[in-house]
Scaffold this active site. Structure first.
Site, PDB file in Angstrom:
ATOM      1  N   TYR A   1      41.069  20.334  18.751  1.00 54.29           N
ATOM      2  CA  TYR A   1      40.299  18.842  17.801  1.00 54.29           C
ATOM      3  C   TYR A   1      42.215  18.677  17.519  1.00 54.29           C
ATOM      4  O   TYR A   1      42.876  18.709  17.039  1.00 54.29           O
ATOM      5  CB  TYR A   1      40.751  19.901  16.154  1.00 54.29           C
TER       6      TYR A   1
ATOM      7  N   ARG B   1      -2.170   9.064   3.284  1.00 53.08           N
ATOM      8  CA  ARG B   1      -2.348   9.651   4.407  1.00 53.08           C
ATOM      9  C   ARG B   1      -1.202  10.017   4.980  1.00 53.08           C
ATOM     10  O   ARG B   1      -1.022  11.185   6.282  1.00 53.08           O
ATOM     11  CB  ARG B   1      -3.599   9.097   5.747  1.00 53.08           C
TER      12      ARG B   1
ATOM     13  N   GLY C   1       2.904  -4.842   7.152  1.00 50.42           N
ATOM     14  CA  GLY C   1       3.903  -4.464   6.721  1.00 50.42           C
ATOM     15  C   GLY C   1       3.372  -2.835   8.187  1.00 50.42           C
ATOM     16  O   GLY C   1       4.705  -1.995   8.261  1.00 50.42           O
TER      17      GLY C   1
ATOM     18  N   ASN D   1      -1.426   4.926   9.516  1.00 50.74           N
ATOM     19  CA  ASN D   1      -1.907   5.445   8.534  1.00 50.74           C
ATOM     20  C   ASN D   1      -1.703   6.770   8.683  1.00 50.74           C
ATOM     21  O   ASN D   1      -1.506   7.223   6.987  1.00 50.74           O
ATOM     22  CB  ASN D   1      -3.547   5.438   8.747  1.00 50.74           C
TER      23      ASN D   1
ATOM     24  N   GLY E   1       0.522  -1.615   0.099  1.00 53.08           N
ATOM     25  CA  GLY E   1       0.137  -0.097   0.186  1.00 53.08           C
ATOM     26  C   GLY E   1       0.990   1.668   0.087  1.00 53.08           C
ATOM     27  O   GLY E   1       2.236   1.326   0.294  1.00 53.08           O
TER      28      GLY E   1
ATOM     29  N   ASN F   1     -10.739  -7.719  13.423  1.00 51.37           N
ATOM     30  CA  ASN F   1     -10.420  -8.542  13.009  1.00 51.37           C
ATOM     31  C   ASN F   1      -8.888  -7.376  13.075  1.00 51.37           C
ATOM     32  O   ASN F   1      -8.807  -6.225  12.799  1.00 51.37           O
ATOM     33  CB  ASN F   1     -10.375  -8.293  11.170  1.00 51.37           C
TER      34      ASN F   1
ATOM     35  N   ALA G   1      44.556  24.346  26.435  1.00 47.81           N
ATOM     36  CA  ALA G   1      43.604  24.801  25.312  1.00 47.81           C
ATOM     37  C   ALA G   1      43.602  25.121  24.386  1.00 47.81           C
ATOM     38  O   ALA G   1      45.312  26.249  24.021  1.00 47.81           O
ATOM     39  CB  ALA G   1      42.826  25.887  26.460  1.00 47.81           C
TER      40      ALA G   1
ATOM     41  N   ARG H   1      57.183  29.689  17.956  1.00 47.98           N
ATOM     42  CA  ARG H   1      56.670  30.975  17.791  1.00 47.98           C
ATOM     43  C   ARG H   1      57.845  32.685  17.885  1.00 47.98           C
ATOM     44  O   ARG H   1      58.942  32.364  17.955  1.00 47.98           O
ATOM     45  CB  ARG H   1      55.397  31.458  19.205  1.00 47.98           C
TER      46      ARG H   1
END
Ligand code: UD1
Ligand code: CA
Length: 460
Positions: A370, A15, A107, A231, A11, A173, A384, A444
């Site tokens: 990261y 809906r 289903g 449905n 089906g 049913n 940090a 640096r």
């Protein structure tokens, strides 16, 4: 007993107002049809001589359904036009000719339990037509179970064909039935479409069975939820909540504290040990294992991950495809991605992202970092704002940091790179070469102070 199971899934489900076939809409993260397939498989596995197979009748969006669930061992039978449930079963029937029992499932009735199916199959036992029925206070829309004065089932009358007297019947049913395999073909041949909907009703076989003296019996499910069909999206949402509540009850019964059992979502399998505490709004996807004493703060999302004994995960953390050992601290706001492995007592703090990162016992990455494609030893402190620069636009490159190293804040580690054990990196460094053990590396610009220096002034 050889059971052949036919799942009706052709089906459209108009809906749902969706481009996705109805049976692919999820409940608890898996397509509705997958839930039904799994229940059928469980039933088949319970059979002592596990014989029989699975047949799925598909139609609307057949290719999409097969693409999504084609890995399951089933005959995928196509029903080109949806002419009714009787017609749908007929498409699969030729594959079921040797069956003792042909079990028909829907289903779009996703929460049916294999225990209920087993009792229905036992009621049939290859000899009787067994209907799964339920009593509903509001039976409208369903086929009604018509019984005679002795209580014997006579027929199923569809809602649209029912008399006003039959409309008052509350036993309906569910659509799920177990049919004696030896009678199936003959009965299907006799179904016509002379009814209010011009459809081939599978339910017509009930009157045929009665007419030829085959017993018609019934079984009932343990809960109404099991036979609830979907449905529309409101019914889908309702079943979702009911299933989630059921999962929450089971977790609590097994020793888990849920701060609010109504605010938990499990979309897969969640195994939890004793004294696990889960705060509100957490989502668990795929296979997740929480060992004893794990604590999870609010708004966390964990997928396909194992969390070791006593680990604490604070609010708003996301962990995917990772292994976390015992007594770690994670979050708030941590994101641990694919291939993260934390050894015991590691600590990952706020706004830290990791990917394919193996992090040793007691090591810490507490803030704003990261770390990807990295192997970090024991008792390392990553300051940090540290970034592993792991990608040169073509390759993913590795960073290794030895035991006891100390990485100063705001360091860029340009991979491939090895930082020796016990090494120290000065804050703000951009490290492009390996660092020997037990040494200091500073990369640096040197600080220069110019005394008495004046800012430029605006010309008047
Ligand atoms: C059916 C039953 C009704 C029962 C109700 C329970 C019949 C004639 N009626 O009615 O007694 O109370 O289910 O929900 O059987 N399907 C196909 N191919 C088709 C037609 C249907 O695969 O040609 C599938 C649908 O996708 C759905 C299921 O079969 O999953 C039931 O079909 P549906 O049209 O919803 O049946 P109902 O009219 O609700
Ligand atoms: Ca229906």
């Amino acid at each position: 007993m050889k059971i052949e199971t036919i799942i009706l899934a052709a089906g459209q489900g108009s809906r749902m107002k969706s481009s996705l076939p109805k049976v692919l809409h999820p409940i608890a993260g898996s397509p509705m049809l997958e839930h039904v397939i799994l229940s059928a498989q469980t039933l088949h596995a319970r059979q002592t001589n596990a014989e029989g197979g699975l047949h799925v009748v598909i139609g609307y969006g057949a290719d999409q359904v097969r693409d999504r669930l084609g890995n399951y061992a089933a005959n995928w039978v196509e029903q080109k036009e949806q002419l009714g449930t009787g017609h749908a079963v007929k498409q699969a029937a030729p594959n079921c000719s040797q069956a003792d029992i042909v079990l028909v499932l829907y289903g779009d009735v996703p929460l049916i339990q294999s225990t209920t199916l087993a009792s229905l199959a036992a009621a049939c036992n290859g000899e009787r037509l067994a209907l799964l029925t339920i009593n509903l206070p509001n039976p409208s829309g369903y086929g009604r179970i018509v019984r005679d004065e002795t209580g014997a089932i006579q027929a199923i009358v569809e809602d649209k064909d029912a008399s006003s007297e039959q409309h008052a019947i509350t036993e309906v049913n569910t659509g799920i039935m177990a049919i004696p395999g030896k009678r199936l073909t003959a009965w299907l041949e006799n179904i016509s479409c002379k009814n209010a909907q011009n459809e081939y009703y599978l339910t017509d076989i009930v009157a045929m069975a009665v007419a030829e003296g085959t017993a018609v019996v019934h079984a009932q499910p343990q809960t109404a939820t099991e036979v609830q069909g979907v449905n529309n999206r409101a019914q889908q949402a309702k079943l979702e909540r009911q299933l989630q509540r059921h999962i929450a009850e089971k977790l609590m019964a097994s020793g888990v504290t849920l701060l609010d059992p109504n605010r938990l979502d499990v979309r897969g399998s969640l195994q939890a040990g004793n004294d696990v505490v889960i705060d509100i709004n957490c989502v668990f996807e795929g296979d997740v294992v929480l060992e004893d004493g794990v604590q999870i703060g609010p708004n966390c999302i964990l997928s396909n991950t194992r969390i070791g004994v006593g680990t604490r995960i604070k609010a708003n953390s996301i962990i995917d495809a990772s292994v976390i050992e015992a007594d770690c601290d994670i979050g708030p706001f941590s994101r641990l991605r694919l291939g993260t492995h934390l050894a015991d007592r590691a600590k990952i703090g706020n706004f830290v992202e990791t990917k394919k990162a193996v992090i040793g016992v007691g090591s810490k990455i507490n803030h704003l970092s990261y770390v990807g494609d990295a192997e970090i030893g024991v008792d390392v402190n990553v300051g940090a704002g540290t970034i592993t620069c792991n990608y040169d636009r073509v390759n993913k490159l590795r960073t290794e940091i030895g035991d006891g190293a100390f990485i100063g804040s705001n360091t860029s580690l340009v991979a491939p790179l090895i930082v020796g054990a016990g090494a120290t990196v000065g804050a703000g460094s951009t490290i492009t070469h390996d660092i020997p053990e037990e040494s200091l590396s500073v990369a640096r610009g040197r600080q220069k102070n110019i005394e008495g220096w004046k800012r430029p002034e605006k010309k008047s």
